[in-house]
Design an enzyme around this catalytic site. Structure first.
Site, PDB file in Angstrom:
ATOM      1  N   GLY A  11       0.783  -1.238   0.000  1.00  0.00           N
ATOM      2  CA  GLY A  11       0.000   0.000   0.000  1.00  0.00           C
ATOM      3  C   GLY A  11       0.812   1.284   0.000  1.00  0.00           C
ATOM      4  O   GLY A  11       0.379   2.279   0.581  1.00  0.00           O
ATOM      5  N   GLY A  12       1.936   1.278  -0.702  1.00  0.00           N
ATOM      6  CA  GLY A  12       2.739   2.506  -0.780  1.00  0.00           C
ATOM      7  C   GLY A  12       1.948   3.675  -1.362  1.00  0.00           C
ATOM      8  O   GLY A  12       2.055   4.813  -0.878  1.00  0.00           O
ATOM      9  N   ASP A  28      -3.749  -7.211  -5.790  1.00  0.00           N
ATOM     10  CA  ASP A  28      -2.414  -7.825  -5.839  1.00  0.00           C
ATOM     11  C   ASP A  28      -2.609  -9.342  -5.788  1.00  0.00           C
ATOM     12  O   ASP A  28      -3.629  -9.815  -5.284  1.00  0.00           O
ATOM     13  CB  ASP A  28      -1.558  -7.354  -4.645  1.00  0.00           C
ATOM     14  CG  ASP A  28      -0.077  -7.519  -4.891  1.00  0.00           C
ATOM     15  OD1 ASP A  28       0.617  -6.497  -5.125  1.00  0.00           O
ATOM     16  OD2 ASP A  28       0.426  -8.676  -4.850  1.00  0.00           O
ATOM     17  N   ILE A  50      -3.938  -9.241 -12.183  1.00  0.00           N
ATOM     18  CA  ILE A  50      -4.424  -8.064 -12.907  1.00  0.00           C
ATOM     19  C   ILE A  50      -5.011  -8.511 -14.257  1.00  0.00           C
ATOM     20  O   ILE A  50      -5.984  -7.946 -14.740  1.00  0.00           O
ATOM     21  CB  ILE A  50      -3.260  -7.064 -13.121  1.00  0.00           C
ATOM     22  CG1 ILE A  50      -2.633  -6.642 -11.784  1.00  0.00           C
ATOM     23  CG2 ILE A  50      -3.697  -5.855 -13.953  1.00  0.00           C
ATOM     24  CD1 ILE A  50      -3.497  -5.913 -10.812  1.00  0.00           C
ATOM     25  N   GLU A  51      -4.404  -9.574 -14.819  1.00  0.00           N
ATOM     26  CA  GLU A  51      -4.868 -10.070 -16.119  1.00  0.00           C
ATOM     27  C   GLU A  51      -6.325 -10.541 -16.063  1.00  0.00           C
ATOM     28  O   GLU A  51      -7.005 -10.599 -17.086  1.00  0.00           O
ATOM     29  CB  GLU A  51      -3.994 -11.257 -16.594  1.00  0.00           C
ATOM     30  CG  GLU A  51      -2.526 -10.977 -16.733  1.00  0.00           C
ATOM     31  CD  GLU A  51      -1.765 -11.217 -15.430  1.00  0.00           C
ATOM     32  OE1 GLU A  51      -2.082 -10.578 -14.411  1.00  0.00           O
ATOM     33  OE2 GLU A  51      -0.840 -12.047 -15.439  1.00  0.00           O
ATOM     34  N   CYS A  72       9.191  -5.234 -11.342  1.00  0.00           N
ATOM     35  CA  CYS A  72      10.306  -4.605 -12.061  1.00  0.00           C
ATOM     36  C   CYS A  72      11.275  -5.632 -12.651  1.00  0.00           C
ATOM     37  O   CYS A  72      12.112  -5.293 -13.484  1.00  0.00           O
ATOM     38  CB  CYS A  72      11.067  -3.669 -11.123  1.00  0.00           C
ATOM     39  SG  CYS A  72      11.699  -4.516  -9.675  1.00  0.00           S
TER      40      CYS A  72
END
Ligand SMILES: C[S@@+](CC[C@H](N)C(=O)[O-])C[C@H]1O[C@@H](n2cnc3c(N)ncnc32)[C@H](O)[C@@H]1O
Length: 315
Positions: A11-12, A28, A50-51, A72
């Site tokens: 939760g950044g 997530d 997410i897909e 990343c």
């Protein structure tokens, strides 16, 4: 403004937007990350890829801003830089398609600097430009905001309307000592100590900082901190040897508020992993201030160590 937090981790982004943020959903695939998220924020969470999110679900959330903090590894040397060929890029590719279909008012992305020259970034930029978004990109490091922690990251903010200019504030550097937990001086935590044999073996490869040095700046704490001895974050010089930074100290350096707590039962290894995977809250606040409706809540990026029990608490 309604926000969709994709690849939300712990939760950044929610931390950057603050308690008044209207987060429609935080998504997530990692259950533990979402448990940490739910321990701190009241927003709706879903353990999903997410897909797997359909257009109808995106429409139902009705978010104005889609925030994305995708993995990343497809763009890093450690992750073999397979870019679009890496299965971990699939979630981002799925969102790019949904952006073209649903045209959210704003899109914002955080990733590592090599993302900037990736095919994935090119695909995202092509889509955004074809759909008439205004796009701003930049690499920002928290050290540019006066925070003694290096975490240079690529940021993109795109809008179908106008974006605001956000000049860098004149940072007042905050010394590293202000982010440390002085209770650890009186009662050292054995889980943080780096054995002398390891300190000696990696003496030339590890980054050691001394809180007595007003210029001290820590290197980027990654999810490998605690597992990998080198290139995963700094060590602190103490009277008795070297120690690792406690997860709560790293959270402070990242700019999480004092109210942010890790749930009981999380091991220190898990905490390092999830905190290291997160983001610089201060840097995200800075870049999101380009969005007119968020400029008030995100506008102040002055670095402030967050917690109560540290050495030189700011007035
Ligand atoms: C770089 S981390 C983002 C961390 C987040 N910014 C934070 O503040 O903790 C990427 C996140 O994406 C999640 N993730 C990776 N692939 C995913 C997918 N296909 N669908 C959903 N979540 C995914 C990971 O579990 C991880 O939490």
């Amino acid at each position: 403004m309604r926000i969709l937090e994709l690849f939300c981790g712990i939760g950044g982004c929610a931390a950057a937007l603050g308690p008044r943020a209207q987060i429609a959903a935080a998504i997530d695939i990692d259950r533990t990350a979402l448990a940490i998220y739910a321990h701190n924020f009241p927003h709706t969470t879903a353990v999903r890829t997410i897909e797997s999110i359909s257009c109808a679900e995106y429409r139902a959330w009705g978010a104005d801003l889609w925030w994305l903090s995708p993995p990343c590894q497809p763009y890093t040397r450690r992750g073999n830089q397979r870019d679009l060929a890496d299965p971990r890029a699939a979630g981002l590719l799925a969102v790019i398609e949904r952006i073209a279909e649903l045209l959210p008012a704003y899109v914002a992305v955080e990733n590592v600097p090599p993302f900037r020259t990736s095919q994935a970034c090119r695909r995202l930029l092509e889509t955004l430009r074809r759909c008439h978004y205004q796009v701003r990109t930049r690499v920002l490091c928290p050290t540019e905001l006066g925070i003694p922690n290096r975490r240079a990251r690529f940021y993109l903010v795109a809008a179908r309307g106008a974006l605001q200019d956000i000049p860098l504030p004149h940072p007042h550097p905050v010394p590293l000592a202000d982010f440390l937990d002085d209770t650890l001086d009186d009662a050292p935590d054995a889980a943080l100590a780096l054995p002398a044999s390891i300190a000696q073996r990696y003496a030339t490869a590890i980054d050691v900082v001394d809180a007595g040095d007003a210029q001290a700046s820590t290197s980027c704490f990654t999810s490998a901190y605690g597992r990998s001895h080198v290139r995963s974050g700094s060590y602190l010089q103490t009277m008795t040897g070297l120690r690792r930074f406690a997860p709560r100290e790293i959270l402070r350096l990242l700019g999480f508020p004092p109210s942010f707590q890790l749930p009981d039962g999380l091991t220190v290894q898990q905490a390092w992993r999830y905190v290291g995977n997160s983001l610089s809250v201060a840097a995200v606040r800075h870049v999101l201030a380009a969005i007119p409706t968020l400029s008030e809540s995100c506008g102040s990026t002055a670095p402030r160590p967050a917690a109560g029990s540290h050495r030189h608490a700011p007035e």
